[in-house]
Write a protein that holds these residues in place. Structure first.
Motif, short mmCIF file in Angstrom:
data_model
loop_
_atom_site.label_atom_id
_atom_site.label_comp_id
_atom_site.label_asym_id
_atom_site.label_seq_id
_atom_site.Cartn_x
_atom_site.Cartn_y
_atom_site.Cartn_z
N MET A 1 8.23 -0.33 -3.75
CA MET A 1 6.83 -0.27 -4.16
C MET A 1 6.00 0.62 -3.24
O MET A 1 5.00 1.21 -3.67
CB MET A 1 6.23 -1.67 -4.24
CG MET A 1 6.86 -2.56 -5.33
SD MET A 1 7.03 -1.75 -6.96
CE MET A 1 5.31 -1.35 -7.33
N ALA B 1 3.80 3.71 -4.64
CA ALA B 1 2.39 3.85 -4.27
C ALA B 1 2.05 5.27 -3.82
O ALA B 1 0.90 5.69 -3.93
CB ALA B 1 2.04 2.86 -3.16
N GLN C 1 8.36 -5.64 -8.51
CA GLN C 1 7.04 -6.08 -8.04
C GLN C 1 7.04 -7.57 -7.71
O GLN C 1 6.36 -8.01 -6.79
CB GLN C 1 5.98 -5.80 -9.10
CG GLN C 1 5.67 -4.33 -9.29
CD GLN C 1 4.72 -4.11 -10.44
OE1 GLN C 1 4.88 -4.68 -11.52
NE2 GLN C 1 3.71 -3.26 -10.23
N GLU D 1 2.84 -6.87 -3.39
CA GLU D 1 1.90 -6.47 -4.43
C GLU D 1 1.55 -7.63 -5.35
O GLU D 1 0.46 -7.71 -5.90
CB GLU D 1 2.50 -5.30 -5.24
CG GLU D 1 1.54 -4.69 -6.23
CD GLU D 1 2.04 -3.37 -6.78
OE1 GLU D 1 2.07 -3.22 -8.01
OE2 GLU D 1 2.41 -2.50 -5.97
N THR D 2 2.51 -8.55 -5.54
CA THR D 2 2.27 -9.74 -6.36
C THR D 2 2.31 -11.01 -5.52
O THR D 2 2.44 -12.10 -6.06
CB THR D 2 3.34 -9.86 -7.47
OG1 THR D 2 4.63 -10.01 -6.87
CG2 THR D 2 3.33 -8.65 -8.38
N ARG E 1 -2.27 -0.77 0.86
CA ARG E 1 -2.05 -2.20 0.93
C ARG E 1 -3.37 -2.92 1.20
O ARG E 1 -4.12 -2.54 2.08
CB ARG E 1 -1.06 -2.49 2.07
CG ARG E 1 -0.72 -3.94 2.25
CD ARG E 1 0.12 -4.10 3.50
NE ARG E 1 1.28 -3.26 3.44
CZ ARG E 1 2.42 -3.58 2.84
NH1 ARG E 1 2.51 -4.75 2.24
NH2 ARG E 1 3.43 -2.76 2.83
#
Length: 233
Positions: A130, A134, A155, A160-161, A208
């Motif tokens: 990820m 990004a 993900q 991110e999750t 982030r």
């Protein structure tokens, strides 16, 4: 000139892994800072995304992601070149496998033994992937709903999750999501490979929102050990 197309051997992989883990001093102030790529598993995921995506990312853009806020101080130009050549060779090896023998591609997941059973640890690999996505977020987003679906299991094991996959009620559900990662990664590479000549939006890196667990922070599994001494290895 170094051969940048020869695969890394086990000793080189172990050396690069240890370099990434130990490159930040344990006494360094890492509070609120980006520690970059933690280990070889995260680097493998990061490079897999870079060679699989819709646009080419130059080393001048991806190297700062590897270092985060802690670029190494190099003893010599040769030392720098040796590390970079190992990274380039590993990236080229991933690209060659996905191009020539995609059915043989396997992510470099970590493993942990618990009560005599081996469990794959996919979080760092997915985090790295990820990070690679990004770096060209707008271009990846151009893949629309289909790309979003293919990225979902990756993900689910990333910050991110908030590592959503680990909130599943049963081990079987977690395993089902985890088992979807490898075939989806192969499919993502093939999907973008067929479309790389299509116009795509300019790349805008994503950032982030919250810091993740640092290599010297207490491991979130509750063992009391430092992260790099526990769930990373």
């Amino acid at each position: 000139m170094k051969n940048l197309f020869s695969s890394l051997n086990d000793a080189e992989i172990d050396w690069l892994d240890r370099f990434l883990l130990d490159r930040i001093d344990e006494d360094a102030d890492t509070e609120g800072k980006d520690e970059g790529v933690l280990d070889i598993s995260e680097l493998d995921g990061f490079f897999t995304a870079l060679v699989s995506g819709p646009v080419m990312i130059q080393p001048s853009r991806w190297l700062p992601v590897v270092w985060g806020d802690f670029e190494p101080t190099w003893e010599s130009t040769e030392n720098f070149e040796n590390v970079i050549s190992l990274m380039i060779r590993h990236m080229n090896g991933i690209a060659a496998t996905l191009m020539e023998q995609p059915e043989d591609f396997e992510p470099m997941f970590l493993e942990r033994e618990l009560e005599g059973k081996i469990y794959p640890i996919v979080d760092e690999w997915c985090e790295g992937y990820m990070r690679g996505v990004a770096l060209a977020a707008d271009s990846w987003n151009a893949g629309g709903r289909q790309m979003s679906i293919m990225l979902t299991p990756i993900q689910a094991f990333s910050s991110e999750t908030e590592w959503r996959a680990h909130d599943m009620s049963t081990d079987a559900e977690i395993e089902h999501i985890r088992n979807a990662i490898t075939p989806n990664v192969r499919e993502i590479h093939a999907w973008w490979l067929a479309r790389r000549d299509d116009p795509v939006p300019s790349s805008v890196p994503a950032h982030r929102a919250e810091p993740r667990v640092g290599r010297n922070d207490p491991c979130p599994c509750g063992s009391g050990k430092k992260y790099k001494k526990c769930c990373l290895h």
